[in-house]
Design a protein around this motif. Sequence first.
Motif, PDB file in Angstrom:
ATOM      1  N   GLY A  38       0.835  -1.191   0.000  1.00  0.00           N
ATOM      2  CA  GLY A  38       0.000   0.000   0.000  1.00  0.00           C
ATOM      3  C   GLY A  38       0.874   1.245   0.000  1.00  0.00           C
ATOM      4  O   GLY A  38       2.093   1.152  -0.180  1.00  0.00           O
ATOM      5  N   PHE A  39       0.244   2.380   0.223  1.00  0.00           N
ATOM      6  CA  PHE A  39       0.947   3.663   0.159  1.00  0.00           C
ATOM      7  C   PHE A  39       0.641   4.509   1.385  1.00  0.00           C
ATOM      8  O   PHE A  39      -0.516   4.610   1.797  1.00  0.00           O
ATOM      9  N   VAL A  40       1.684   5.127   1.930  1.00  0.00           N
ATOM     10  CA  VAL A  40       1.497   6.114   2.996  1.00  0.00           C
ATOM     11  C   VAL A  40       0.834   7.323   2.338  1.00  0.00           C
ATOM     12  O   VAL A  40       1.377   7.897   1.396  1.00  0.00           O
ATOM     13  N   ILE A  41      -0.335   7.712   2.823  1.00  0.00           N
ATOM     14  CA  ILE A  41      -1.098   8.779   2.160  1.00  0.00           C
ATOM     15  C   ILE A  41      -0.953  10.133   2.833  1.00  0.00           C
ATOM     16  O   ILE A  41      -1.513  11.114   2.361  1.00  0.00           O
ATOM     17  N   ASN A  42      -0.169  10.212   3.909  1.00  0.00           N
ATOM     18  CA  ASN A  42      -0.126  11.478   4.643  1.00  0.00           C
ATOM     19  C   ASN A  42       1.289  11.998   4.906  1.00  0.00           C
ATOM     20  O   ASN A  42       1.490  12.785   5.818  1.00  0.00           O
ATOM     21  N   TYR A  64       3.865  12.054  -2.594  1.00  0.00           N
ATOM     22  CA  TYR A  64       3.878  11.545  -1.231  1.00  0.00           C
ATOM     23  C   TYR A  64       4.886  10.413  -1.127  1.00  0.00           C
ATOM     24  O   TYR A  64       5.133   9.699  -2.087  1.00  0.00           O
ATOM     25  N   TYR A  65       5.462  10.270   0.063  1.00  0.00           N
ATOM     26  CA  TYR A  65       6.370   9.175   0.352  1.00  0.00           C
ATOM     27  C   TYR A  65       5.510   7.947   0.594  1.00  0.00           C
ATOM     28  O   TYR A  65       4.885   7.808   1.643  1.00  0.00           O
ATOM     29  N   GLY A  66       5.433   7.075  -0.400  1.00  0.00           N
ATOM     30  CA  GLY A  66       4.550   5.912  -0.313  1.00  0.00           C
ATOM     31  C   GLY A  66       5.044   4.852   0.643  1.00  0.00           C
ATOM     32  O   GLY A  66       4.277   4.062   1.156  1.00  0.00           O
ATOM     33  N   GLY A  67       6.352   4.853   0.885  1.00  0.00           N
ATOM     34  CA  GLY A  67       6.947   3.883   1.790  1.00  0.00           C
ATOM     35  C   GLY A  67       8.386   3.623   1.409  1.00  0.00           C
ATOM     36  O   GLY A  67       8.879   4.125   0.396  1.00  0.00           O
ATOM     37  N   PHE A 120       2.844   8.828  -5.530  1.00  0.00           N
ATOM     38  CA  PHE A 120       3.695   8.305  -4.464  1.00  0.00           C
ATOM     39  C   PHE A 120       5.041   7.887  -5.022  1.00  0.00           C
ATOM     40  O   PHE A 120       5.112   7.328  -6.113  1.00  0.00           O
ATOM     41  N   ILE A 121       6.082   8.133  -4.240  1.00  0.00           N
ATOM     42  CA  ILE A 121       7.384   7.574  -4.555  1.00  0.00           C
ATOM     43  C   ILE A 121       7.595   6.420  -3.590  1.00  0.00           C
ATOM     44  O   ILE A 121       7.438   6.569  -2.378  1.00  0.00           O
ATOM     45  N   GLY A 122       7.847   5.235  -4.145  1.00  0.00           N
ATOM     46  CA  GLY A 122       7.986   4.047  -3.331  1.00  0.00           C
ATOM     47  C   GLY A 122       6.655   3.540  -2.819  1.00  0.00           C
ATOM     48  O   GLY A 122       5.592   4.104  -3.115  1.00  0.00           O
ATOM     49  N   TYR A 123       6.723   2.455  -2.053  1.00  0.00           N
ATOM     50  CA  TYR A 123       5.514   1.884  -1.475  1.00  0.00           C
ATOM     51  C   TYR A 123       5.859   1.174  -0.175  1.00  0.00           C
ATOM     52  O   TYR A 123       7.035   1.020   0.173  1.00  0.00           O
ATOM     53  N   SER A 124       4.844   0.760   0.535  1.00  0.00           N
ATOM     54  CA  SER A 124       4.996  -0.005   1.765  1.00  0.00           C
ATOM     55  C   SER A 124       4.624  -1.448   1.455  1.00  0.00           C
ATOM     56  O   SER A 124       3.574  -1.693   0.855  1.00  0.00           O
ATOM     57  N   GLY A 125       5.472  -2.378   1.839  1.00  0.00           N
ATOM     58  CA  GLY A 125       5.213  -3.770   1.510  1.00  0.00           C
ATOM     59  C   GLY A 125       5.472  -4.696   2.673  1.00  0.00           C
ATOM     60  O   GLY A 125       6.280  -4.410   3.560  1.00  0.00           O
TER      61      GLY A 125
END
Length: 183
Positions: A38-42, A64-67, A120-125
């Motif tokens: 997913g993506f950090v939205i804040n 946004y910094y997605g992760g 988003f740049i990057g993501y959270s996994g």
Amino acid sequence: MVTLSPGMLLIADPFLKDPNFSRTVILLCEHEEKGSFGFVINRLFDQQLDALIPDVLRTNIPVYYGGPVQVDTIHFVHQQPELIRGGVEIIPGIYWGGEFDNVVELLNNGTLDLNKIKFFIGYSGWTTGQLEEELKEKSWIPSSSSPSLVFEPQEQQIWQLSLKHLGSNFAMMANFPIDPSLN
């Protein structure tokens, strides 16, 4: 245990110490046995889209910094399926991805509503079982999402608004200090 599914929000516990995720809200885009992402939205990134993608001529588009995973990639979620080809609906009113060349063209000609798309740049996994373990450890508070929370223009308020959305028991958590020992 909560059943996780795409479109849910993962709200960071007020005392989560990981600097990548402190006071963040993640929009879960995929959850399968083999893993989740997913993506950090804040959390705003320190560069705008035109600085990262030279083909984008329009300025002042936040990223946004997605992760912390693959921070050399750009992703997006949106509410404009009638314009953006190839997106995947994750919940009603929120779509993930689509044809990036199409998005660049629509950005450059001014067609897209910038209040209905987030980059988003990057993501959270998470690997198999990792997110479930973090939920057991109470690192995350799972919640339903809504387009109004995901696309809230005041990103610094999303964490607090997400907690308040869960009701009074969680709303008071929005005012907890980051480090209670300093209280």
